[in-house]
Scaffold this motif. Structure first.
Motif, PDB file in Angstrom:
ATOM      1  N   ASN A 139     -53.221   1.465   0.230  1.00 49.69           N
ATOM      2  CA  ASN A 139     -52.409   1.517  -0.972  1.00 49.69           C
ATOM      3  C   ASN A 139     -51.111   0.769  -0.661  1.00 49.69           C
ATOM      4  O   ASN A 139     -50.838   0.427   0.490  1.00 49.69           O
ATOM      5  N   ALA A 140     -50.323   0.542  -1.689  1.00 45.73           N
ATOM      6  CA  ALA A 140     -49.090  -0.211  -1.472  1.00 45.73           C
ATOM      7  C   ALA A 140     -47.974   0.340  -2.333  1.00 45.73           C
ATOM      8  O   ALA A 140     -48.205   1.055  -3.300  1.00 45.73           O
ATOM      9  N   ASP A 141     -46.761   0.014  -1.968  1.00 47.54           N
ATOM     10  CA  ASP A 141     -45.599   0.389  -2.771  1.00 47.54           C
ATOM     11  C   ASP A 141     -44.437  -0.537  -2.431  1.00 47.54           C
ATOM     12  O   ASP A 141     -44.565  -1.412  -1.576  1.00 47.54           O
ATOM     13  N   ALA A 142     -43.316  -0.294  -3.103  1.00 43.44           N
ATOM     14  CA  ALA A 142     -42.161  -1.179  -2.947  1.00 43.44           C
ATOM     15  C   ALA A 142     -41.474  -1.023  -1.602  1.00 43.44           C
ATOM     16  O   ALA A 142     -40.667  -1.865  -1.214  1.00 43.44           O
ATOM     17  N   GLU A 143     -41.761   0.078  -0.889  1.00 43.73           N
ATOM     18  CA  GLU A 143     -41.197   0.308   0.441  1.00 43.73           C
ATOM     19  C   GLU A 143     -42.339   0.472   1.444  1.00 43.73           C
ATOM     20  O   GLU A 143     -42.694   1.583   1.833  1.00 43.73           O
ATOM     21  N   PRO A 144     -42.939  -0.636   1.878  1.00 42.42           N
ATOM     22  CA  PRO A 144     -44.104  -0.570   2.760  1.00 42.42           C
ATOM     23  C   PRO A 144     -43.726  -0.181   4.185  1.00 42.42           C
ATOM     24  O   PRO A 144     -42.573  -0.289   4.598  1.00 42.42           O
ATOM     25  N   ASN A 145     -44.732   0.266   4.928  1.00 48.75           N
ATOM     26  CA  ASN A 145     -44.518   0.512   6.354  1.00 48.75           C
ATOM     27  C   ASN A 145     -45.507  -0.278   7.204  1.00 48.75           C
ATOM     28  O   ASN A 145     -45.583  -0.101   8.410  1.00 48.75           O
ATOM     29  N   ALA A 146     -46.287  -1.141   6.534  1.00 53.52           N
ATOM     30  CA  ALA A 146     -47.251  -1.980   7.249  1.00 53.52           C
ATOM     31  C   ALA A 146     -47.308  -3.355   6.588  1.00 53.52           C
ATOM     32  O   ALA A 146     -46.882  -3.528   5.441  1.00 53.52           O
TER      33      ALA A 146
ATOM     34  N   THR B  44     -33.373  -3.489   7.660  1.00 52.87           N
ATOM     35  CA  THR B  44     -34.085  -3.055   8.864  1.00 52.87           C
ATOM     36  C   THR B  44     -35.368  -2.308   8.511  1.00 52.87           C
ATOM     37  O   THR B  44     -36.437  -2.563   9.078  1.00 52.87           O
ATOM     38  N   THR B  45     -35.266  -1.403   7.546  1.00 53.99           N
ATOM     39  CA  THR B  45     -36.415  -0.570   7.190  1.00 53.99           C
ATOM     40  C   THR B  45     -37.118  -1.016   5.914  1.00 53.99           C
ATOM     41  O   THR B  45     -38.229  -0.566   5.637  1.00 53.99           O
ATOM     42  N   GLY B  46     -36.458  -1.864   5.135  1.00 54.21           N
ATOM     43  CA  GLY B  46     -37.048  -2.297   3.881  1.00 54.21           C
ATOM     44  C   GLY B  46     -36.942  -1.267   2.776  1.00 54.21           C
ATOM     45  O   GLY B  46     -37.537  -1.429   1.709  1.00 54.21           O
ATOM     46  N   GLN B  47     -36.158  -0.209   2.997  1.00 55.00           N
ATOM     47  CA  GLN B  47     -36.034   0.845   1.998  1.00 55.00           C
ATOM     48  C   GLN B  47     -34.992   0.473   0.951  1.00 55.00           C
ATOM     49  O   GLN B  47     -34.011  -0.212   1.236  1.00 55.00           O
ATOM     50  N   LEU B  48     -35.216   0.945  -0.271  1.00 60.83           N
ATOM     51  CA  LEU B  48     -34.420   0.549  -1.416  1.00 60.83           C
ATOM     52  C   LEU B  48     -33.595   1.711  -1.943  1.00 60.83           C
ATOM     53  O   LEU B  48     -33.973   2.874  -1.795  1.00 60.83           O
ATOM     54  N   SER B  49     -32.472   1.391  -2.580  1.00 66.00           N
ATOM     55  CA  SER B  49     -31.646   2.419  -3.215  1.00 66.00           C
ATOM     56  C   SER B  49     -30.897   1.803  -4.377  1.00 66.00           C
ATOM     57  O   SER B  49     -30.720   0.583  -4.457  1.00 66.00           O
ATOM     58  N   ALA B  50     -30.467   2.662  -5.306  1.00 69.30           N
ATOM     59  CA  ALA B  50     -29.720   2.193  -6.465  1.00 69.30           C
ATOM     60  C   ALA B  50     -28.304   1.830  -6.045  1.00 69.30           C
ATOM     61  O   ALA B  50     -27.761   2.405  -5.095  1.00 69.30           O
ATOM     62  N   PRO B  51     -27.673   0.859  -6.710  1.00 65.78           N
ATOM     63  CA  PRO B  51     -26.302   0.484  -6.346  1.00 65.78           C
ATOM     64  C   PRO B  51     -25.334   1.633  -6.597  1.00 65.78           C
ATOM     65  O   PRO B  51     -25.575   2.486  -7.461  1.00 65.78           O
ATOM     66  N   ALA B  52     -24.255   1.662  -5.844  1.00 70.07           N
ATOM     67  CA  ALA B  52     -23.279   2.741  -5.961  1.00 70.07           C
ATOM     68  C   ALA B  52     -22.668   2.810  -7.354  1.00 70.07           C
ATOM     69  O   ALA B  52     -22.238   3.883  -7.801  1.00 70.07           O
ATOM     70  N   SER B  53     -22.619   1.674  -8.048  1.00 69.03           N
ATOM     71  CA  SER B  53     -22.024   1.638  -9.386  1.00 69.03           C
ATOM     72  C   SER B  53     -22.815   2.468 -10.393  1.00 69.03           C
ATOM     73  O   SER B  53     -22.297   2.873 -11.428  1.00 69.03           O
TER      74      SER B  53
ATOM     75  N   TYR C  32     -47.092  -5.612  -1.978  1.00 69.90           N
ATOM     76  CA  TYR C  32     -47.626  -6.702  -2.782  1.00 69.90           C
ATOM     77  C   TYR C  32     -46.559  -7.613  -3.345  1.00 69.90           C
ATOM     78  O   TYR C  32     -46.857  -8.519  -4.097  1.00 69.90           O
ATOM     79  N   GLY C  33     -45.329  -7.366  -3.019  1.00 67.65           N
ATOM     80  CA  GLY C  33     -44.268  -8.214  -3.528  1.00 67.65           C
ATOM     81  C   GLY C  33     -43.355  -7.451  -4.462  1.00 67.65           C
ATOM     82  O   GLY C  33     -43.657  -6.339  -4.903  1.00 67.65           O
ATOM     83  N   PRO C  34     -42.212  -8.061  -4.798  1.00 73.16           N
ATOM     84  CA  PRO C  34     -41.231  -7.405  -5.666  1.00 73.16           C
ATOM     85  C   PRO C  34     -41.657  -7.464  -7.130  1.00 73.16           C
ATOM     86  O   PRO C  34     -41.063  -8.155  -7.956  1.00 73.16           O
ATOM     87  N   LEU C  35     -42.696  -6.742  -7.458  1.00 73.00           N
ATOM     88  CA  LEU C  35     -43.244  -6.763  -8.818  1.00 73.00           C
ATOM     89  C   LEU C  35     -42.609  -5.685  -9.683  1.00 73.00           C
ATOM     90  O   LEU C  35     -42.497  -4.528  -9.279  1.00 73.00           O
TER      91      LEU C  35
ATOM     92  N   GLU D 104     -42.772   4.788  -9.261  1.00 74.42           N
ATOM     93  CA  GLU D 104     -41.345   5.047  -9.429  1.00 74.42           C
ATOM     94  C   GLU D 104     -40.509   4.020  -8.676  1.00 74.42           C
ATOM     95  O   GLU D 104     -39.493   3.529  -9.174  1.00 74.42           O
ATOM     96  N   LYS D 105     -40.934   3.664  -7.469  1.00 74.67           N
ATOM     97  CA  LYS D 105     -40.146   2.752  -6.645  1.00 74.67           C
ATOM     98  C   LYS D 105     -40.183   1.316  -7.151  1.00 74.67           C
ATOM     99  O   LYS D 105     -39.238   0.556  -6.935  1.00 74.67           O
ATOM    100  N   HIS D 106     -41.255   0.936  -7.811  1.00 75.54           N
ATOM    101  CA  HIS D 106     -41.302  -0.431  -8.342  1.00 75.54           C
ATOM    102  C   HIS D 106     -40.350  -0.622  -9.517  1.00 75.54           C
ATOM    103  O   HIS D 106     -40.160  -1.760  -9.978  1.00 75.54           O
ATOM    104  N   ALA D 107     -39.740   0.458  -9.978  1.00 80.21           N
ATOM    105  CA  ALA D 107     -38.715   0.331 -11.014  1.00 80.21           C
ATOM    106  C   ALA D 107     -37.524  -0.472 -10.493  1.00 80.21           C
ATOM    107  O   ALA D 107     -36.764  -1.042 -11.279  1.00 80.21           O
ATOM    108  N   PHE D 108     -37.362  -0.515  -9.159  1.00 83.99           N
ATOM    109  CA  PHE D 108     -36.270  -1.318  -8.593  1.00 83.99           C
ATOM    110  C   PHE D 108     -36.454  -2.802  -8.929  1.00 83.99           C
ATOM    111  O   PHE D 108     -35.504  -3.572  -8.899  1.00 83.99           O
TER     112      PHE D 108
END
Length: 575
Positions: A283-290, A397-406, A317-320, A334-338
């Motif tokens: 499976n895949a998601d916006a924050e992969p580990n492989a 470093t980890t490829g993990q995503l977060s919403a901007p502080a604003s 699979y890319g920033p879709l 949920e994460k691909h909402a980024f």
């Protein structure tokens, strides 16, 4: 038969290929409780840079491994005759003498191997591939309407796919019926069309784009990061969308590549394609580990960071955006909402700019836009449509995503939009000014009336006060704001209503009916798009207010230049 049995049989089959590996600390498991079908999970902690499994290239189902290419000469892309090449120099260089491109060639190969049944070396592989897809191509009209004004609707491509199948796939099968059906009764056209759609969707969900190595004449995989839209379609559809997959908020199942819906429109890559067993089991998601690495002899799945026991192995699979994820693979996360994005057609912006310039004809607007598009001195091509996409922060470093502080999903208006609107307004204003000057010169001179006075009632005729031209930046800002408002109004429901409906469905998202699951996905797509448009309207209002302020201070002058600033973006490129 248990739900996992086909996957376990597939694993045993996979291990029989010479050169395959499957790490002892990973296993295929049932993830339906997460709404993710089958997937691969770590049994023990795994260190970064660990090879999880290896796929030899001879196990890839493609034109160089299936015997169909030898049974139908010329089927393999690139084997066209020299005289055909000369005659068709201006045609698509990647179509062979049978009129096939990489997509239709692989569809034919998959149909052939599927119809062979037990005789096919890939029988166990076909047994774990999905038979049903949830992409918009297969939605009912009432379900498609739930996407409202999303650009996804215009890219489904069912009609184009039907035309491709009937013009390229069916004629080859009918001309070589004995090859495809043997002694069995040939399938009817309708059944073949449905089978071709299934295989085309499978290709979109799971295939990889293969590149030929000029030095050793072996096929190589084009790394996904190199950016072709079709290259790494290693599908996580396997994890999720194998027959019983249900999509929900926790669904991290990635269905491969360019939509299974309008797959016909996504075949522009033209590199040879192949189905890669086991890679598409992830499976895949916006924050992969492989990550899938592509070597000359084999493909390897490698961990890119530490993976804890019990954690699912996820590919990327890319920033879709969720819209593209749904269009290609039939699910959202949920994460691909980024990576959410929405389009703003330039035609709409042009209409609203014209409305801000009384006296400018629509035909003049078309000419100005064409002039901008044809401007060879401009460094950047004119964008149409202009895309809005979200802002997010990424741990490199980890490829993990977060919403901007604003807290905003959109930090600024697209530089291309500001630039094009400003250039349009500038040219249009000059044209209007020249038109008015010409009309003024052509006005007849004012004559005296019988009383010897000027004017109808004996009063001196007073010339109208000269209208002060509006600044180009203000016109551009006003047009942009109006265009965003119209674009948002094209959606039938409000953002607040959609968010409330999504929230009410979230608790039971893993147990929704197929129709409800599609509504859930549509809500997630249109919510992401509406959030972007809502914040774009807020930014456009701020920009217009700034343009209306008199530039009397250094600060206000700096703000008045906001419409001209083209700041570089550090975000991943969205698709």
């Amino acid at each position: 038969m248990s739900y996992l049995q086909p996957a376990l049989t597939f694993l045993d089959w996979f291990k029989t290929w010479p050169g395959t590996t499957f790490h002892e600390h990973i296993e295929i498991v049932d993830l339906r409780s997460r709404g993710a079908g089958r997937g691969i999970v770590a049994k023990k902690d795994i260190a970064p840079e660990t090879v999880l499994f290896t796929i030899p290239r001879q196990a890839i189902l493609c034109s160089t491994t299936s015997e169909l290419a030898t049974l139908i000469p010329g089927l393999k892309t690139g084997d066209e005759k020299e005289e055909d090449k000369e005659d068709d120099k201006e045609d698509d260089d990647d179509e062979n003498e049978n009129g096939q491109d990489p997509w239709t060639s692989l569809i034919l190969i998959m149909i052939y191997e599927y119809l062979r049944g037990e005789k096919s070396p890939w029988k166990a592989y076909f047994d774990v591939l999905p038979t049903v897809f949830d992409t918009p191509m297969f939605w009912a009209d009432s379900e498609l309407k739930e996407l409202q004004a999303s650009p996804v609707v215009g890219r489904v491509g069912r009609k184009e796919a039907d035309e491709m199948i009937t013009s390229k796939v069916l004629p080859v099968i009918r001309a070589h019926a004995s090859v495809f059906f043997g002694s069995n009764v040939p399938l009817a056209d309708d059944d073949l069309i449905q089978l071709a759609h299934r295989m085309g969707s499978t290709i979109m969900a799971y295939s990889f784009s293969l590149e030929k190595d000029d030095e050793d004449d072996e096929e190589q995989e084009l790394p996904k990061e190199q950016g072709e839209d079709v290259d790494m379609m290693d599908g996580v559809e396997h994890g999720d969308s194998h027959d019983d997959h249900e999509h929900g908020p926790g669904c991290s199942h990635e269905h491969d590549h360019e939509d299974a819906d309008g797959w016909v429109e996504d075949h522009d890559d033209q590199q040879p394609l192949g189905m890669v067993p086991m890679a598409d089991m992830l499976n895949a998601d916006a924050e992969p580990n492989a990550h899938i690495n592509h070597g000359v002899e084999a493909l390897t799945a490698t961990s890119i960071r530490a993976i804890k026991a019990g954690e699912e192995i996820l590919n990327y699979y890319g920033p879709l955006s969720n819209g593209e994820l749904l269009r290609r693979y039939g699910y959202t996360t949920e994460k691909h909402a980024f990576f959410d994005a929405v389009d703003l057609p330039w035609e709409l912006v042009q209409q609203k700019l014209i409305a801000e310039l009384p006296g400018l004809a629509a035909s003049d607007g078309d000419k100005i836009s064409k002039m901008l598009a044809d401007d060879e001195d401009d460094e950047n091509d004119m964008e149409d449509p202009i895309m809005l996409d979200r802002d997010f922060e990424e741990d490199e470093t980890t490829g993990q995503l977060s919403a901007p502080a604003s807290g905003r999903v959109l930090a600024e208006l697209p530089p291309a939009l500001k630039k094009q609107a400003r250039a349009f307004a500038k040219i249009a204003s000059k044209r209007l000014q020249k038109k008015r000057e010409k009309e003024k010169k052509e006005e007849p001179p004012v004559s005296k009336n019988k009383s010897g006075k000027y004017g109808k009632y004996g009063k001196a005729k007073v010339a109208p006060k000269e209208e002060v031209p509006r600044p180009d930046k203000e016109i551009a800002a006003a047009g942009i704001l109006a265009a965003f408002k119209v674009r948002l109004a094209q959606y039938k429901t409000s953002l607040d209503k959609d968010e409330a409906q999504l929230q009410s469905m979230a608790a039971s998202a893993t147990s929704l009916s197929p129709s409800q699951s599609r509504l859930y996905a549509a809500l997630r797509v249109r919510i992401g798009e509406k959030r972007l448009l809502t914040e774009a309207i807020a930014l456009a209002k701020e920009a217009l207010e700034e343009q209306k302020k008199p530039a009397t201070s250094t600060k206000s002058k700096r703000n008045s230049r906001a419409m001209d600033i083209d700041e570089p973006s550090g975000k991943r490129q969205r698709m």
